[in-house]
Write an enzyme that holds these catalytic residues in place. Structure first.
Site: not given
Ligand code: DX5
Ligand code: ZN
Length: 216
Positions: A10, A35, A37, A39, A68, A70, A139, A146-147, A177
């Site tokens: 990601s 990947h 993201d 948002m 992805h 969102m 999810m 992330g994190g 994810d």
């Molecule tokens: C969160 C994203 C993920 C995110 C995952 O909303 O959809 O793709 O970047 O990050 P990690 O692997 O650090 O949880």
């Molecule tokens: Zn994602």
């Protein structure tokens, strides 16, 4: 067990000041998809990137872009995201009143549609769309950042989707994810997932090759 076994870093966790180098580094380290993201600050509490940056990512990459979304009303932006090079476009079931129409549009434009569930989303809300998609994304954190920590209770949904795919579509991609790392990947695979998104576990690892290898 499925013979599909893909790792999708990601980019949310990468160093955006060196985007092209980061992409090349994960590709060289064995990544299968990128990947991406997207948002909008409405559907989730965070803002990321739009089509111009996805176009740049496309130019810098050789592997498929797993986008992805969102965002609210994704149908408004699907054409643009496909035009700039999204190979796969995944939408959240709650993000539009016309899920069926949005998935159809993704396919008609030449990309592969996916549907995703948040941790709070029940299987009843998405099941009817499984036959329209190439990918179901479960999810394992609340979308937005992330994190975060992996939510093992989501594995029940993975098992259910896996059982559905064994009956109806053995080529279905079942993606997880959020909080996926070398410790949590095992339960995901056992439950039936075959595509593993990882942000922090790769980009904060210091050794992308090792990190991707440990996810495989
Ligand atoms: C969160 C994203 C993920 C995110 C995952 O909303 O959809 O793709 O970047 O990050 P990690 O692997 O650090 O949880
Ligand atoms: Zn994602």
């Amino acid at each position: 067990m499925s013979d599909i076994n893909l790792v999708a870093p990601s980019l949310l966790s990468c160093d955006f000041a060196h985007l092209a180098e980061e992409i090349k580094a994960v590709e060289d380290a064995g990544a299968d998809w990128l990947h991406v993201d997207i948002m909008d600050g409405h559907f989730v509490d965070n803002l990321t990137i739009g089509p111009p940056v996805v176009a740049s990512i496309k130019k810098a990459s050789k592997i498929p872009l797993d986008v992805h979304l969102m965002i609210e009303n994704p149908e408004k932006y699907i054409a643009e995201f496909v035009k700039v090079g999204s190979d796969r476009v995944t939408i959240h079931v709650e993000s539009t009143k016309d899920v069926r129409g949005a998935l159809k549009k993704i396919r008609e434009l030449g990309a592969k549609p996916g549907i995703t569930l948040r941790p709070k989303t029940s299987l009843d809300e998405v099941q009817e769309f499984f036959s329209l998609v190439d990918l179901v994304l479960i999810m394992t954190v609340n979308p937005g950042f992330g994190g975060q920590s992996f939510m093992p209770e989501q594995m029940e949904k993975v098992r259910h989707v896996k059982a559905w795919s064994q009956k109806n579509n053995s080529k279905l991609f079942i993606e997880v994810d959020g909080g996926v790392n070398s410790k949590t990947v095992g339960v995901c695979r056992e439950a039936g997932a075959n595509v593993f998104v990882a942000g922090n576990a790769i980009f904060k690892s210091g050794n992308y090759q090792q990190a991707i290898k440990s996810l495989k």
